[in-house]
Design an enzyme around this catalytic site. Structure first.
Site, mmCIF file in Angstrom:
data_model
loop_
_atom_site.group_PDB
_atom_site.id
_atom_site.type_symbol
_atom_site.label_atom_id
_atom_site.label_comp_id
_atom_site.label_asym_id
_atom_site.label_seq_id
_atom_site.Cartn_x
_atom_site.Cartn_y
_atom_site.Cartn_z
ATOM 1 N N THR A 185 38.908 41.119 23.817
ATOM 2 C CA THR A 185 38.979 40.743 25.232
ATOM 3 C C THR A 185 37.600 40.226 25.609
ATOM 4 O O THR A 185 36.604 40.584 24.977
ATOM 5 C CB THR A 185 39.317 41.948 26.125
ATOM 6 O OG1 THR A 185 38.263 42.893 25.973
ATOM 7 C CG2 THR A 185 40.625 42.581 25.738
ATOM 8 N N GLU A 329 45.848 42.652 25.358
ATOM 9 C CA GLU A 329 46.367 43.956 24.914
ATOM 10 C C GLU A 329 47.889 44.010 24.837
ATOM 11 O O GLU A 329 48.450 44.969 24.322
ATOM 12 C CB GLU A 329 45.906 45.058 25.882
ATOM 13 C CG GLU A 329 44.443 45.427 25.761
ATOM 14 C CD GLU A 329 43.543 44.611 26.691
ATOM 15 O OE1 GLU A 329 43.934 43.491 27.065
ATOM 16 O OE2 GLU A 329 42.450 45.106 27.017
ATOM 17 N N LYS A 437 39.112 46.046 50.093
ATOM 18 C CA LYS A 437 39.464 47.275 50.808
ATOM 19 C C LYS A 437 38.876 47.215 52.209
ATOM 20 O O LYS A 437 37.699 47.482 52.409
ATOM 21 C CB LYS A 437 38.990 48.493 50.031
ATOM 22 C CG LYS A 437 39.764 48.619 48.743
ATOM 23 C CD LYS A 437 39.359 49.779 47.887
ATOM 24 C CE LYS A 437 40.244 49.777 46.650
ATOM 25 N NZ LYS A 437 39.580 50.251 45.454
ATOM 26 N N TRP A 442 44.489 47.603 51.915
ATOM 27 C CA TRP A 442 44.198 46.666 50.840
ATOM 28 C C TRP A 442 44.644 45.255 51.204
ATOM 29 O O TRP A 442 45.747 45.046 51.709
ATOM 30 C CB TRP A 442 44.915 47.093 49.554
ATOM 31 C CG TRP A 442 44.317 48.295 48.914
ATOM 32 C CD1 TRP A 442 43.386 49.135 49.474
ATOM 33 C CD2 TRP A 442 44.584 48.816 47.617
ATOM 34 N NE1 TRP A 442 43.067 50.141 48.602
ATOM 35 C CE2 TRP A 442 43.791 49.970 47.453
ATOM 36 C CE3 TRP A 442 45.410 48.425 46.576
ATOM 37 C CZ2 TRP A 442 43.814 50.733 46.282
ATOM 38 C CZ3 TRP A 442 45.433 49.177 45.412
ATOM 39 C CH2 TRP A 442 44.643 50.316 45.264
HETATM 40 P P1 ADP Z 1 40.352 38.192 29.735
HETATM 41 O O1 ADP Z 1 40.014 39.318 30.665
HETATM 42 O O2 ADP Z 1 39.548 38.122 28.525
HETATM 43 O O3 ADP Z 1 40.631 36.874 30.396
HETATM 44 P P2 ADP Z 1 43.142 38.523 29.234
HETATM 45 O O4 ADP Z 1 43.599 37.153 28.957
HETATM 46 O O5 ADP Z 1 43.669 39.609 28.410
HETATM 47 O O6 ADP Z 1 41.650 38.633 29.050
HETATM 48 O O7 ADP Z 1 43.354 38.784 30.761
HETATM 49 C C1 ADP Z 1 44.384 39.586 31.239
HETATM 50 C C2 ADP Z 1 44.351 39.643 32.729
HETATM 51 O O8 ADP Z 1 44.577 38.355 33.295
HETATM 52 C C3 ADP Z 1 45.429 40.494 33.326
HETATM 53 O O9 ADP Z 1 45.092 41.853 33.304
HETATM 54 C C4 ADP Z 1 45.518 39.942 34.744
HETATM 55 O O10 ADP Z 1 44.513 40.478 35.587
HETATM 56 C C5 ADP Z 1 45.235 38.491 34.550
HETATM 57 N N1 ADP Z 1 46.482 37.733 34.521
HETATM 58 C C6 ADP Z 1 47.128 37.258 33.447
HETATM 59 N N2 ADP Z 1 48.224 36.573 33.815
HETATM 60 C C7 ADP Z 1 48.287 36.623 35.159
HETATM 61 C C8 ADP Z 1 49.186 36.115 36.144
HETATM 62 N N3 ADP Z 1 50.234 35.387 35.827
HETATM 63 N N4 ADP Z 1 48.920 36.395 37.436
HETATM 64 C C9 ADP Z 1 47.851 37.120 37.793
HETATM 65 N N5 ADP Z 1 46.965 37.610 36.910
HETATM 66 C C10 ADP Z 1 47.176 37.371 35.623
#
Ligand code: ADP
Length: 539
Positions: A185, A329, A437, A442
Site C-alpha cells: 500500500t 488489501e 467533525k 460528521w
Molecule cells: P492507496 O492508499 O495506496 O491508494 P488503495 O488503492 O488500496 O491504496 O486505496 C484504498 C482506498 O481507496 C480505500 O480504502 C478508499 O478509501 C479509497 N477508495 C477506493 N475506491 C473508492 C471509491 N470507489 N470511492 C471512494 N473511495 C474509494
C-alpha cells in the site's frame, strides 16, 4: 468423507493455460514503451511465459522468492506475472511514482532478488541500485536493438535473456494457498505495508469479480486496463481477461487523454478501468477535440469516489459507468455497483444516484458497518459506520508483520466510513481520517467534492477540515478551475447551497492552480490538510 472430484489446485497458470488453449488467437495489443504498437495473442504469451519461468529457474529463482517488476501495462509485463508465478515465485509490483527512498525501502523489505523494469525507469533505478543489495540482476523489458548502456548490476535485455530458454518446461507445481503476488500500500500513513496474495485468492477473486452483476467480461470484449499493474494488483484485470477469453489492449506508458482515445478507437476497446483523475483527463480531451469514442461500452471507475458529473459525462456519450470500491488489501475489488431488481428501471437521475454508491460485494467478500464500540449499524442508507470486510480475497495480515490485521472476531478494518442502504448498496462517505467533525456531527468531504465537481467551471475539487474556534472543524473547499475559466466563491457556494444542509456548506473557498495527487492518482488529502488546517486562524 472426501468428495471424489479431481484435485486441481487453483494456480495462476491455469488462467493462461485456459486462454491459450481456448482463446489462443485473441489479440493482445500494446502501446510499447519504445513507441510502436505491438501485437501478440494468448497462445504466444503462454509460450513466452513458460520460457520465462524456465529462464527464471535457470537463474536460480526458487518457489517463494520475490521477483520485482517496475513496468507499464504491456504484453511483457503480463508475461512476467505469469512466468514469475509459473516458476513458483512471487511477482512484486513497484509503483515508480513513489518517492525513491520509499521504493528502496519496499524492495529491501521484500528482499526481491531480480527485477524486470521498463526503459522509462532506468535512470531512477540506476540511482537506487547501490541501496538494493538483494537485487542480483535487472532485466530490462526491451530488445537488443533498443537496449541502452546502463550501470545496473547484471543488466540484460529481456528479449535476449528470454531467447536463452526454449519454453520446454512444466509450470512449477505447488499448493493453491502458496503466495503469488506482493503489492505494498502506498503508505500515506506510516511505512508501506505488503499485501501478499495467494494463487487461490487471485483465481477466486477473478472468478467472483467476473460474475454478470460484477465486471461480467466476455470473449467478445476488448479490455483496456488503464489502471497500472503496479496499482493494487492491476485491479485483477490481467487475471480476469484470460479467464473470460477477452482481448487485451494495453496502453503502455501513455495515459493522457489523446493517447487513450486514439488507442481505444483504433482497437475497438469495449471496456476499460481506471481512477477518476485519468477519466477527467480523457473527457477534457474529448470536449476540446470532438474526437470520437464510439466502441467503448463500459468504464469501471474506482480508487477514489467517482464524481456524479464524471458519471453523467460518460453516460451522455453512451458509456455505462460501473463504480467500484476496493483496496490493495481486498485483491482489490470489494464492491461493484451492479443493478439489483430493487433498483432496476430508474430514470436517468435515479440511476446517477445509484451510481454514486459503490455497490455490493462479489461472492468472496462480506461487509458490515460498525460503530466505534464495534456494534453493527443499521442498513438504512443514512447511518454512518466504520466499514469492515472479510473473506478469502481479503488480507489477513501484512508481509513480515507479527500480528494479524483483523478485529478479534475476524474482520478487516478498512479505514473507510460508509452507509449501507436497505437494498444493500454501500456508499463510502469518507476515509476515517478525512471526515470533517463539526460540532460533534460528521460532514462527508466526498459528498461535498462530488457536488462541487458538478459546477460547470470546476475541473477538480477537494474538501478538507480546517480547525475552527467554535465548531472544532469546518469544511474548506479547494478548487481548480477548468482551463480558461474562472470560478468565484459566491458562485460555488450558491451552487452547493440548494443541495446540502446549511451546516454542511463550506466556510470558504480557495481557488488553486493545482491539487496535489498521490502515487496512485488520488487527491493527497494529508498535504492539503497540513496546508489548510490553520486557515480559520486556529493554530
Ligand atoms: P492507496 O492508499 O495506496 O491508494 P488503495 O488503492 O488500496 O491504496 O486505496 C484504498 C482506498 O481507496 C480505500 O480504502 C478508499 O478509501 C479509497 N477508495 C477506493 N475506491 C473508492 C471509491 N470507489 N470511492 C471512494 N473511495 C474509494
Amino acid at each position: 468423507m472426501l468428495g471424489l472430484m479431481q484435485d486441481w489446485p487453483l494456480r495462476l497458470h491455469r488462467l493462461i493455460d485456459h486462454a491459450a488453449r481456448h482463446h489462443g488467437a485473441r489479440p493482445i495489443v500494446s502501446r510499447s514503451v519504445e513507441g510502436p504498437v505491438h501485437r501478440t495473442d494468448y497462445a504466444a504469451i503462454h509460450r513466452r511465459s513458460l520460457a520465462l519461468a524456465q529462464r527464471l529457474a535457470r537463474e536460480g529463482v526458487k518457489p517463494g522468492d520475490r521477483v520485482a517488476t517496475m513496468a507499464w501495462n504491456t504484453w511483457r509485463h503480463i508475461e512476467a506475472w505469469y512466468g514469475i508465478t509459473g516458476a513458483g515465485a512471487i511477482y512484486h509490483t513497484l509503483n515508480p511514482r513513489l518517492f525513491p527512498d520509499q521504493i528502496a525501502w519496499i524492495l529491501n523489505h521484500a528482499e526481491s532478488r531480480l527485477m524486470f523494469c521498463d526503459l522509462s525507469f532506468l535512470k531512477l533505478l540506476e540511482g537506487l541500485a547501490p541501496k538494493l543489495p538483494h537485487i542480483l540482476r535487472f532485466i530490462v523489458l526491451t530488445g537488443p536493438e533498443t537496449m541502452p548502456e546502463t550501470s545496473l548490476p547484471g543488466a540484460v535485455d529481456y528479449e535476449s535473456w528470454l531467447a536463452e530458454a526454449d519454453g520446454d518446461f512444466e509450470w512449477v507445481a505447488g499448493e493453491e494457498n502458496a503466495a503469488a503476488g506482493l503489492c505494498y500500500t502506498s503508505g500515506t500513513t506510516g511505512e508501506p505495508k505488503g499485501v501478499l496474495y495467494s494463487h487461490r485468492s487471485n483465481v477466486i477473486h477473478a472468478l467472483a469479480c467476473n460474475a454478470p452483476d460484477m465486471l461480467g467480461l466476455s470473449a467478445t470484449d476488448r479490455v483496456m486496463p488503464v489502471v497500472p499493474m503496479f496499482h493494487a494488483n492491476g485491479w485483477c484485470l490481467p487475471f480476469i481477461a484470460p479467464l473470460s477469453g477477452a482481448s487485451l489492449v494495453l496502453p503502455g506508458p501513455k495515459l493522457d487523454g489523446e493517447s487513450l482515445q486514439s488507442l481505444m478507437q483504433a482497437e475497438g476497446v469495449t471496456f476499460t478501468a481506471a481512477v477518476p483523475t485519468v477519466w477527467l483527463g480523457l473527457l477534457q480531451y474529448l470536449e476540446a477535440s470532438s474526437a470520437p469514442l464510439s466502441t467503448l461500452k463500459r468504464v469501471v471507475i474506482g480508487g477514489s469516489a467517482c464524481p456524479r458529473a464524471l458519471t453523467a459525462a460518460f453516460e451522455r456519450r453512451g458509456v455505462h459507468v460501473v463504480h467500484a470500491w476496493g483496496m490493495t488489501e481486498t485483491s482489490p475489488i470489494g464492491t461493484i455497483c451492479g443493478v439489483k431488481p430493487e433498483v432496476a428501471g430508474r430514470d436517468a437521475e435515479g440511476t446517477l444516484d445509484l451510481q454514486e454508491t459503490q455497490g455490493f460485494p462479489p461472492f468472496t467478500v462480506d461487509m458490515r458497518i460498525v460503530g466505534d464500540d464495534g456494534a453493527e449499524k443499521p442498513w438504512d442508507g443514512t447511518t454512518f459506520g466504520n466499514l469492515q470486510v472479510r473473506g478469502p480475497t481479503v488480507t489477513r495480515g501484512y508481509f513480515k508483520a507479527e500480528r494479524d490485521a483483523l478485529t478479534p472476531d475476524g474482520w478487516f478494518e478498512t479505514g473507510d466510513v460508509a452507509t449501507i442502504d436497505p437494498a444493500g448498496y454501500m456508499h463510502i462517505t469518507d476515509r476515517t481520517k478525512d471526515v470533517i467533525k463539526s460540532g460533534g456531527e460528521w460532514i462527508s468531504s466526498i459528498e461535498l467534492e462530488n457536488l462541487a465537481m458538478g459546477h460547470p467551471d470546476v475541473a477538480e475539487a477537494a474538501v478538507v477540515a480546517a480547525r475552527h474556534p467554535k465548531w472544532d472543524e469546518r469544511p474548506l473547499l479547494v478548487v481548480v478551475p477548468k482551463a480558461g475559466r474562472e470560478v468565484s466563491r459566491d458562485s460555488l457556494l450558491a451552487h452547493l447551497a440548494p443541495q446540502v444542509a446549511k451546516w454542511w456548506l463550506p466556510d470558504d473557498v480557495v481557488v488553486v492552480a493545482e491539487i496535489p495527487h498521490t502515487a496512485t492518482g488520488k487527491i493527497l488529502k494529508t498535504k492539503l490538510r497540513e496546508q489548510f488546517a490553520g486557515y480559520f486562524g486556529v493554530p
